[in-house]
Design a protein around this motif. Structure first.
Motif, PDB file in Angstrom:
ATOM      1  N   ASP A 102      46.125  59.155 -28.705  1.00  0.00           N
ATOM      2  CA  ASP A 102      44.925  58.502 -29.216  1.00  0.00           C
ATOM      3  C   ASP A 102      44.084  59.497 -30.023  1.00  0.00           C
ATOM      4  O   ASP A 102      43.577  59.172 -31.107  1.00  0.00           O
ATOM      5  CB  ASP A 102      44.117  57.944 -28.031  1.00  0.00           C
ATOM      6  CG  ASP A 102      43.108  56.909 -28.495  1.00  0.00           C
ATOM      7  OD1 ASP A 102      43.515  56.000 -29.258  1.00  0.00           O
ATOM      8  OD2 ASP A 102      41.934  57.012 -28.102  1.00  0.00           O
ATOM      9  N   VAL A 103      43.954  60.725 -29.492  1.00  0.00           N
ATOM     10  CA  VAL A 103      43.164  61.752 -30.176  1.00  0.00           C
ATOM     11  C   VAL A 103      43.791  62.078 -31.533  1.00  0.00           C
ATOM     12  O   VAL A 103      43.112  62.113 -32.564  1.00  0.00           O
ATOM     13  CB  VAL A 103      43.079  63.037 -29.313  1.00  0.00           C
ATOM     14  CG1 VAL A 103      42.453  64.181 -30.108  1.00  0.00           C
ATOM     15  CG2 VAL A 103      42.265  62.779 -28.053  1.00  0.00           C
ATOM     16  N   VAL A 104      45.097  62.276 -31.517  1.00  0.00           N
ATOM     17  CA  VAL A 104      45.788  62.703 -32.734  1.00  0.00           C
ATOM     18  C   VAL A 104      45.766  61.623 -33.813  1.00  0.00           C
ATOM     19  O   VAL A 104      45.666  61.912 -34.998  1.00  0.00           O
ATOM     20  CB  VAL A 104      47.243  63.113 -32.384  1.00  0.00           C
ATOM     21  CG1 VAL A 104      48.064  63.326 -33.638  1.00  0.00           C
ATOM     22  CG2 VAL A 104      47.240  64.363 -31.531  1.00  0.00           C
ATOM     23  N   THR A 105      45.861  60.364 -33.395  1.00  0.00           N
ATOM     24  CA  THR A 105      45.921  59.271 -34.380  1.00  0.00           C
ATOM     25  C   THR A 105      44.536  58.716 -34.677  1.00  0.00           C
ATOM     26  O   THR A 105      43.954  58.981 -35.716  1.00  0.00           O
ATOM     27  CB  THR A 105      46.838  58.138 -33.883  1.00  0.00           C
ATOM     28  OG1 THR A 105      46.416  57.733 -32.583  1.00  0.00           O
ATOM     29  CG2 THR A 105      48.283  58.590 -33.848  1.00  0.00           C
ATOM     30  N   LEU A 106      43.986  57.972 -33.744  1.00  0.00           N
ATOM     31  CA  LEU A 106      42.750  57.225 -33.987  1.00  0.00           C
ATOM     32  C   LEU A 106      41.572  58.159 -34.267  1.00  0.00           C
ATOM     33  O   LEU A 106      40.791  57.932 -35.189  1.00  0.00           O
ATOM     34  CB  LEU A 106      42.459  56.331 -32.781  1.00  0.00           C
ATOM     35  CG  LEU A 106      41.191  55.485 -32.889  1.00  0.00           C
ATOM     36  CD1 LEU A 106      41.378  54.396 -33.933  1.00  0.00           C
ATOM     37  CD2 LEU A 106      40.836  54.883 -31.544  1.00  0.00           C
ATOM     38  N   LYS A 107      41.480  59.229 -33.459  1.00  0.00           N
ATOM     39  CA  LYS A 107      40.271  60.048 -33.551  1.00  0.00           C
ATOM     40  C   LYS A 107      40.330  61.076 -34.676  1.00  0.00           C
ATOM     41  O   LYS A 107      39.357  61.277 -35.390  1.00  0.00           O
ATOM     42  CB  LYS A 107      40.033  60.767 -32.214  1.00  0.00           C
ATOM     43  CG  LYS A 107      39.870  59.807 -31.036  1.00  0.00           C
ATOM     44  CD  LYS A 107      38.702  58.863 -31.240  1.00  0.00           C
ATOM     45  CE  LYS A 107      38.644  57.819 -30.127  1.00  0.00           C
ATOM     46  NZ  LYS A 107      37.623  56.790 -30.400  1.00  0.00           N
TER      47      LYS A 107
END
Lengths: 334, 274
Positions: A102-107
């Motif tokens: 989630d951190v690598v993609t969305l954030k």
């Protein structure tokens, strides 16, 4: 009788300390990770725009509640508590991985879109397209089981006949050696023409993929049965029929099962490729259709569903083997 | 009391009457692709009386196992013939039970299913299935019915294979070094068991061994065989009552006679004084 006393329970009470504090802390790890993930997902600013993520954000309280209930319930069953304690770090690890994703993609937006969507987008795709996915699963399972069972139905008898009768072996083993190594998927163009429907063609291809390794391993199993088993059985009055069905077959079952696992693997591969190329339904078809619309969240969702189906089928076969080969327990390490 | 005795005897020895084996002019030659032919049996003649305990004794290569396998019908004589109660043997039959050196239990069957194999193979498990338990009791394996072969000791496995051969009510029980793979203590214990079962059942036993003491302890008659070519040297009567004492002078007399045949008794032995 009247003098009999209840058995002393003191010993078990002294030993009883079923829920050590260390275990409880360990089994709370997933909860901690879920809370971290939730905080990360809601508090950090988004790097990617316009991504659907409604379901993931809403599922956190639900998931945490579910885990809490499971955790509470585990105090009623000691074996379940131990199992949960054992699995907890793994579950926590999976949640941690999803958070990282989630951190690598969305954030942070480090991975390119649309090929690498965030977990929230995949979950959204999974839920939004549930109906189509269910139909696809239904189709794929039908093909898989139909073809695989057909492969078993032909593979085991072929293997037995080849292992037992040298004349059958004489004619069949060259065919098997020559044609068997061709991947079943290479037959797709021919099968699509020969069979009246693409469904039948796919059934044939999956069956062919399973048939080859199952036949080979049954054949090799039968030919490697120790002669002394046959000698013992013959002095006990066994007929040829008994020797084949009640001596050769059970003795070669461990090898047969190796074949069934190999066959299952190539069935999966053949199934997906057949659906990619010819059939107008099923998981393989769904993947290529989603790709066509560049809806990669759906592709990921489909891959996830496939993983569940294929690993589930494989564990089912493991269960069957453990049942059938229960006599091997302790004899062979697995 | 009498009821219990009757129950123990419920496996009736009636079926094992007769059991006369006649070996007539038997030769067995193994042709080898490389090297000379091996004469495993050279002009062997032997008559085995019903109900008696016979041992085939000799060093390895003397043809004792080949002779036994031919009586079992698992091998074919090159010339001559072997008959059981007048019928020529030309293949295995359940009336000639065989026990190997290795128990060779079917690993996928429980002890109980292994013992029942003969009945199942002959398609009479339904009618005679109740006898399986009696044979399990006869060999002392009660409580191990549902256990798989790899879970029992070598001695227990050999008992099970004995019960498996007996369940068919064989006229003849052929035993190919059945105790060879067991330790010395289990071996002596099993010798007692075999004698007890033989006395209980009255089956003819042909017992292959290379242990002189074992042969003298068990047998009514000892068939001495010598190798290259395998032939019968002598048939020795063992007229000692049972139970036998391994230290009795009669026992030693027969023992030393056999040792002499095999050339293990020096002419001028040292005499020890302790």
């Amino acid at each position: 009788m009247a003098l009999s006393q209840p058995a002393p329970t003191g010993i078990s009470e002294v030993q009883k300390k079923p829920f050590p504090i260390k275990n409880i802390v360990t089994s709370l790890l997933p909860l901690l990770l879920l809370a971290l993930f939730w905080a990360e997902h809601t508090l950090l600013p988004d790097g990617q725009m316009f991504t659907k993520r409604r379901y993931l954000a809403e599922s956190f309280p639900f998931l945490m509640g579910l885990y809490l209930v499971t955790f509470g319930a585990s105090f009623y069953r000691k074996d379940f508590h131990e199992k949960l304690t054992y699995q907890a770090p793994l579950i926590a690890g999976v949640i941690g991985f999803l958070m990282l994703w989630d951190v690598v993609t969305l954030k942070l937006g480090l991975l390119p879109l649309p090929q690498f969507p965030s977990p929230g987008a995949v979950i959204a795709a999974l839920i939004a397209d549930a109906e189509v996915l269910f139909v696809s699963i239904y189709h794929s399972l039908g093909l898989l089981f139909g073809g695989y069972l057909l492969g078993l139905l032909f593979g085991i008898p072929t293997g037995i006949l080849m292992g037992w009768f040298s004349s059958v072996n004489y004619w069949l083993s060259p065919i098997l050696r020559f044609i068997g190594p061709i991947p079943a998927t290479a037959w797709i163009p021919i099968a699509m023409v020969v069979f009246p429907s693409s469904f039948q063609a796919s059934i044939f291809l999956v069956a062919l993929a399973a048939w080859f390794p199952i036949t080979i391993m049954t054949w090799s199993g039968i030919s490697n049965v120790s002669n002394s088993y046959y000698e013992v059985a013959r002095t006990l009055g066994a007929s040829t029929r008994y020797l084949i069905l009640k001596v050769a077959l059970p003795a070669s079952l461990p090898s047969v099962f190796v074949g069934t696992f190999m066959g299952l693997g190539s069935s999966f591969a053949t199934l997906v490729v057949a659906e990619l190329l010819g059939v107008k339904a099923g998981m393989g078809w769904y993947v290529s259709w989603a790709q066509g619309w560049a809806e990669y969240a759906k592709v990921w969702a489909a891959l996830f569903v496939m993983a569940i189906i294929f690993s589930g089928t494989t564990s089912l076969l493991f269960k069957v083997r453990d049942r059938v080969l229960v006599w091997q327990k302790g004899l062979v390490k697995w | 009391m009498s009821v219990a005795t009757l129950e123990q005897r419920a496996v009736s020895p009636a079926a094992e009457e007769a059991g006369r084996i006649v070996v007539k002019d038997v030769n067995r030659i193994f042709r080898q692709e490389a090297g000379p032919d091996v004469i495993a049996l050279d002009q062997v003649n032997l008559e085995i009386e019903p109900g008696k305990f016979y041992s085939l004794l000799g060093p390895s290569g003397c043809g004792k196992s080949t002779l036994l396998r031919n009586i079992a019908g698992l091998d074919h004589v090159t010339s001559g013939e072997i008959t059981l109660d007048g019928e020529v043997i030309d293949g295995p039959h359940f009336l000639r039970g065989l026990v190997f050196q290795q128990p060779t239990l079917f690993p996928w069957k429980t002890i109980e299913q292994n013992v029942a194999t003969g009945l199942e193979a002959r398609g009479i498990l339904k009618e005679k299935g109740h006898e399986v338990q009696e044979y399990i009791r006869l060999v002392g394996l009660e409580g191990f019915e549902k256990v798989y072969p790899h879970q029992v000791s070598g001695g227990m496995a050999q008992r099970a294979s004995l019960a498996r051969a007996l369940v068919n009510h064989p006229k003849v029980l052929l035993m190919d070094e059945p105790l060879g793979a067991l330790d010395a203590f289990t071996r002596m214990q099993m010798q007692e068991e075999i004698l007890r079962i033989w006395q209980d059942r009255g089956t003819t036993i042909v017992f292959v061994t290379h242990d002189i003491d074992e042969a003298v302890y068990l047998s009514d008659k000892i068939v001495i065989m010598t190798p290259r070519p395998g032939k019968i040297q002598e048939v020795i009567d063992v007229p000692i009552g049972r139970p036998r004492n391994r230290n009795h002078p009669d026992f030693w007399r027969i023992r030393s006679h056999i040792l002499k045949i095999f050339g293990f008794s020096p002419e001028h032995a040292e005499s020890y004084q302790i």
